[in-house]
Motif scaffolding. Structure first.
Motif, PDB file in Angstrom:
ATOM      1  N   ALA A 146       1.018  -1.078   0.053  1.00 40.19           N
ATOM      2  CA  ALA A 146       0.070   0.041   0.042  1.00 40.19           C
ATOM      3  C   ALA A 146       0.810   1.136  -0.088  1.00 40.19           C
ATOM      4  CB  ALA A 146      -0.921  -0.043   1.305  1.00 40.19           C
ATOM      5  N   THR A 147       1.959   1.110   0.807  1.00 32.53           N
ATOM      6  CA  THR A 147       3.109   2.200   0.901  1.00 32.53           C
ATOM      7  C   THR A 147       3.375   2.528  -0.862  1.00 32.53           C
ATOM      8  OG1 THR A 147       3.579   1.998   2.861  1.00 32.53           O
ATOM      9  CG2 THR A 147       5.041   3.200   1.641  1.00 32.53           C
ATOM     10  N   ALA A 148       3.928   1.450  -1.402  1.00 28.79           N
ATOM     11  CA  ALA A 148       4.335   1.472  -2.837  1.00 28.79           C
ATOM     12  C   ALA A 148       3.148   2.470  -3.735  1.00 28.79           C
ATOM     13  CB  ALA A 148       4.880   0.232  -3.429  1.00 28.79           C
ATOM     14  N   SER A 149       1.994   1.830  -3.370  1.00 31.07           N
ATOM     15  CA  SER A 149       0.970   2.398  -4.378  1.00 31.07           C
ATOM     16  C   SER A 149       0.741   3.710  -4.201  1.00 31.07           C
ATOM     17  CB  SER A 149      -0.310   1.638  -3.995  1.00 31.07           C
ATOM     18  OG  SER A 149      -1.428   2.129  -4.875  1.00 31.07           O
ATOM     19  N   ALA A 150       0.726   4.256  -2.726  1.00 33.24           N
ATOM     20  CA  ALA A 150       0.669   5.955  -2.395  1.00 33.24           C
ATOM     21  C   ALA A 150       1.836   6.378  -3.041  1.00 33.24           C
ATOM     22  CB  ALA A 150       0.710   5.684  -0.926  1.00 33.24           C
ATOM     23  N   ALA A 151       3.058   5.967  -2.880  1.00 33.25           N
ATOM     24  CA  ALA A 151       4.208   6.874  -3.414  1.00 33.25           C
ATOM     25  C   ALA A 151       3.941   6.921  -4.915  1.00 33.25           C
ATOM     26  CB  ALA A 151       5.521   5.874  -3.328  1.00 33.25           C
ATOM     27  N   LEU A 152       3.397   5.908  -5.783  1.00 35.79           N
ATOM     28  CA  LEU A 152       3.194   5.674  -7.081  1.00 35.79           C
ATOM     29  C   LEU A 152       2.376   7.042  -7.509  1.00 35.79           C
ATOM     30  CD1 LEU A 152       4.175   4.766 -10.054  1.00 35.79           C
ATOM     31  CD2 LEU A 152       2.087   3.270  -9.755  1.00 35.79           C
ATOM     32  N   SER A 153       1.295   6.915  -6.719  1.00 36.04           N
ATOM     33  CA  SER A 153       0.240   7.963  -6.938  1.00 36.04           C
ATOM     34  C   SER A 153       0.612   9.186  -6.929  1.00 36.04           C
ATOM     35  CB  SER A 153      -0.985   7.528  -6.240  1.00 36.04           C
ATOM     36  OG  SER A 153      -1.694   6.366  -6.325  1.00 36.04           O
ATOM     37  N   GLY A 154       1.423   9.518  -5.776  1.00 35.61           N
ATOM     38  CA  GLY A 154       2.182  10.873  -5.612  1.00 35.61           C
ATOM     39  C   GLY A 154       2.928  11.285  -6.840  1.00 35.61           C
ATOM     40  N   PRO A 181      10.886  12.757 -12.859  1.00 33.41           N
ATOM     41  CA  PRO A 181      11.653  11.482 -12.911  1.00 33.41           C
ATOM     42  C   PRO A 181      12.054  11.135 -11.527  1.00 33.41           C
ATOM     43  CG  PRO A 181      12.835  13.371 -13.850  1.00 33.41           C
ATOM     44  CD  PRO A 181      11.529  13.855 -13.868  1.00 33.41           C
ATOM     45  N   GLY A 182      12.389  12.159 -10.776  1.00 36.21           N
ATOM     46  CA  GLY A 182      13.014  11.816  -9.365  1.00 36.21           C
ATOM     47  C   GLY A 182      11.858  11.314  -8.560  1.00 36.21           C
ATOM     48  N   ALA A 183      10.662  11.658  -8.729  1.00 41.99           N
ATOM     49  CA  ALA A 183       9.403  11.165  -7.888  1.00 41.99           C
ATOM     50  C   ALA A 183       9.262   9.639  -8.332  1.00 41.99           C
ATOM     51  CB  ALA A 183       8.215  11.985  -8.103  1.00 41.99           C
ATOM     52  N   MET A 184       9.509   9.499  -9.639  1.00 46.31           N
ATOM     53  CA  MET A 184       9.197   8.001 -10.348  1.00 46.31           C
ATOM     54  C   MET A 184      10.146   7.210  -9.854  1.00 46.31           C
ATOM     55  SD  MET A 184       6.249   8.020 -11.642  1.00 46.31           S
ATOM     56  CE  MET A 184       6.617   6.282 -12.052  1.00 46.31           C
ATOM     57  N   GLY A 185      11.437   7.670  -9.612  1.00 49.27           N
ATOM     58  CA  GLY A 185      12.500   6.922  -9.372  1.00 49.27           C
ATOM     59  C   GLY A 185      12.595   6.340  -7.873  1.00 49.27           C
ATOM     60  N   VAL A 186      11.870   7.370  -6.968  1.00 51.79           N
ATOM     61  CA  VAL A 186      11.533   6.962  -5.279  1.00 51.79           C
ATOM     62  C   VAL A 186      10.436   6.134  -5.338  1.00 51.79           C
ATOM     63  CG1 VAL A 186      10.890   8.233  -3.322  1.00 51.79           C
ATOM     64  CG2 VAL A 186      12.592   9.128  -4.469  1.00 51.79           C
ATOM     65  N   ALA A 187       9.484   6.214  -6.259  1.00 57.97           N
ATOM     66  CA  ALA A 187       8.273   5.206  -6.246  1.00 57.97           C
ATOM     67  C   ALA A 187       8.929   3.981  -6.612  1.00 57.97           C
ATOM     68  CB  ALA A 187       7.357   5.580  -7.196  1.00 57.97           C
ATOM     69  N   LEU A 188       9.914   3.735  -7.378  1.00 55.91           N
ATOM     70  CA  LEU A 188      10.238   2.304  -7.855  1.00 55.91           C
ATOM     71  C   LEU A 188      10.992   1.881  -6.430  1.00 55.91           C
ATOM     72  CD1 LEU A 188      11.372   2.831 -11.421  1.00 55.91           C
ATOM     73  CD2 LEU A 188       9.417   1.721 -10.608  1.00 55.91           C
ATOM     74  N   LEU A 189      11.535   2.668  -5.571  1.00 56.86           N
ATOM     75  CA  LEU A 189      12.162   2.041  -4.335  1.00 56.86           C
ATOM     76  C   LEU A 189      11.095   1.321  -3.512  1.00 56.86           C
ATOM     77  CD1 LEU A 189      14.405   1.836  -2.103  1.00 56.86           C
ATOM     78  CD2 LEU A 189      13.780   4.053  -1.374  1.00 56.86           C
ATOM     79  N   PHE A 190      10.130   1.939  -3.501  1.00 60.46           N
ATOM     80  CA  PHE A 190       9.136   1.340  -2.521  1.00 60.46           C
ATOM     81  C   PHE A 190       8.395   0.264  -3.021  1.00 60.46           C
ATOM     82  CE2 PHE A 190       9.616   5.786  -0.900  1.00 60.46           C
ATOM     83  CZ  PHE A 190       9.593   5.428   0.422  1.00 60.46           C
ATOM     84  N   TRP A 191       8.377   0.149  -4.448  1.00 58.76           N
ATOM     85  CA  TRP A 191       7.993  -1.151  -5.172  1.00 58.76           C
ATOM     86  C   TRP A 191       8.803  -2.051  -4.961  1.00 58.76           C
ATOM     87  CZ3 TRP A 191      10.308  -3.465  -9.216  1.00 58.76           C
ATOM     88  CH2 TRP A 191       9.900  -4.465  -9.754  1.00 58.76           C
ATOM     89  N   SER A 192      10.092  -1.751  -5.003  1.00 56.27           N
ATOM     90  CA  SER A 192      11.071  -2.976  -4.927  1.00 56.27           C
ATOM     91  C   SER A 192      11.145  -3.270  -3.592  1.00 56.27           C
ATOM     92  CB  SER A 192      12.544  -2.335  -5.361  1.00 56.27           C
ATOM     93  OG  SER A 192      12.643  -1.893  -6.387  1.00 56.27           O
ATOM     94  N   LEU A 193      10.874  -2.597  -2.419  1.00 50.71           N
ATOM     95  CA  LEU A 193      10.544  -2.887  -1.090  1.00 50.71           C
ATOM     96  C   LEU A 193       9.330  -3.780  -1.111  1.00 50.71           C
ATOM     97  CD1 LEU A 193      11.115  -2.884   2.057  1.00 50.71           C
ATOM     98  CD2 LEU A 193       9.801  -0.706   1.900  1.00 50.71           C
ATOM     99  N   ALA A 194       8.259  -3.519  -1.595  1.00 55.04           N
ATOM    100  CA  ALA A 194       7.224  -4.539  -1.591  1.00 55.04           C
ATOM    101  C   ALA A 194       7.218  -5.570  -2.366  1.00 55.04           C
ATOM    102  CB  ALA A 194       6.082  -3.476  -2.347  1.00 55.04           C
ATOM    103  N   GLU A 195       7.951  -5.733  -3.359  1.00 52.93           N
ATOM    104  CA  GLU A 195       8.335  -6.824  -4.022  1.00 52.93           C
ATOM    105  C   GLU A 195       8.937  -7.967  -2.970  1.00 52.93           C
ATOM    106  OE1 GLU A 195       8.111  -8.268  -7.652  1.00 52.93           O
ATOM    107  OE2 GLU A 195       6.386  -7.519  -6.666  1.00 52.93           O
ATOM    108  N   VAL A 196       9.806  -7.316  -2.157  1.00 53.54           N
ATOM    109  CA  VAL A 196      10.571  -8.314  -1.349  1.00 53.54           C
ATOM    110  C   VAL A 196       9.638  -8.635  -0.079  1.00 53.54           C
ATOM    111  CG1 VAL A 196      12.648  -8.289   0.359  1.00 53.54           C
ATOM    112  CG2 VAL A 196      12.689  -7.536  -2.260  1.00 53.54           C
ATOM    113  N   ALA A 197       8.957  -7.692   0.534  1.00 54.44           N
ATOM    114  CA  ALA A 197       8.297  -7.873   1.730  1.00 54.44           C
ATOM    115  C   ALA A 197       7.010  -8.450   1.579  1.00 54.44           C
ATOM    116  CB  ALA A 197       8.231  -6.437   2.350  1.00 54.44           C
ATOM    117  N   GLU A 198       6.190  -8.119   0.615  1.00 55.96           N
ATOM    118  CA  GLU A 198       5.046  -8.346   0.433  1.00 55.96           C
ATOM    119  C   GLU A 198       4.814  -8.976  -1.135  1.00 55.96           C
ATOM    120  OE1 GLU A 198       2.444  -5.242   1.589  1.00 55.96           O
ATOM    121  OE2 GLU A 198       3.278  -5.550   3.827  1.00 55.96           O
TER     122      GLU A 198
END
Length: 229
Positions: A146-154, A181-198
């Motif tokens: 859900a955090t990754a989704s929120a970051a991507l929406s932002g 691009p910076g915002a998208m790059g940060v969103a991809l960090l949270f996506w990567s976290l979610a991929e590992v965690a959930e």
């Protein structure tokens, strides 16, 4: 969802590195619209260096290693700012036995550090626009997906914003219609976290959660930006 083990943060970073390699071309094109076009290079090359450093320093905390690389080796405006984020995440994870608490504190402190240095606020069309909703999701007790989704929406919402900070502020309306691009790059960090965690529930940039389709989503937004322009 309760984690019953500590996350493999080396895997989070290597997943992020792979995603950055896959998304490199699109991130570069986004930055050519709003900056000097080097964000994709800096993120990809910085994370490649992180992977090398992690192999050379197997006993050190993963995000502490990543912070050192980005603070000392990665250029551009974004490199040191991402380094600050990594540094605060590393400190918080070291201080906590719980990954969720560590990420909650690390993202909160990392965002604060970035804002102190860069003086950006939400709505300025920067990585802050992805970090604020991620921080808020974690503070509300949301899971990593859900955090990754929120970051991507932002990050996606920056497509409608005229920049007030950084190089993008000088290009006027040229960047409208494409996300920062910076915002998208940060969103991809949270996506990567979610991929590992959930991995079973991660929503990330696309439903099937593969790096290739993360890039496809970015390219789709670029096409939409061109069509609307």
């Amino acid at each position: 969802m309760t984690l019953d083990h500590r996350l493999d943060h080396r895997l989070v970073l290597t997943t992020y590195a792979q995603t950055a390699r896959t998304a490199h071309g699109t991130l570069t094109e986004l930055d050519q619209l709003s900056g000097d076009g080097d964000f994709g290079d800096n993120l990809r090359e910085g994370l490649d260096q992180v992977e090398t450093a992690l192999r050379e320093r197997p006993d050190e905390a993963a995000f502490a290693v990543a912070a050192a690389v980005f603070l000392d080796e990665v250029g551009g405006t974004s490199g040191p700012l991402i380094g600050l984020l990594f540094q605060e995440i590393a400190r918080a994870l070291y201080a906590s036995d719980d990954d969720r608490d560590g990420w909650r504190a690390g993202v909160t402190e990392g965002l604060a550090a970035i804002q102190r240095v860069g003086e950006a606020e939400p709505g300025d069309r920067t990585m802050v626009d992805a970090l604020v909703p991620a921080r808020d999701a974690l503070a509300a007790g949301e899971g990593f997906a859900a955090t990754a989704s929120a970051a991507l929406s932002g990050a996606r919402a920056t497509a409608a914003v005229r920049a007030r900070r950084g190089r993008a502020a000088y290009v006027g309306d040229r960047a409208l219609g494409a996300p920062d691009p910076g915002a998208m790059g940060v969103a991809l960090l949270f996506w990567s976290l979610a991929e590992v965690a959930e991995p079973d529930v991660a929503s990330g940039p696309t439903p099937d959660r593969t790096p290739d389709t993360a890039t496809d989503r970015l390219e789709e937004m670029l096409r939409q930006a061109r069509d609307s322009g």
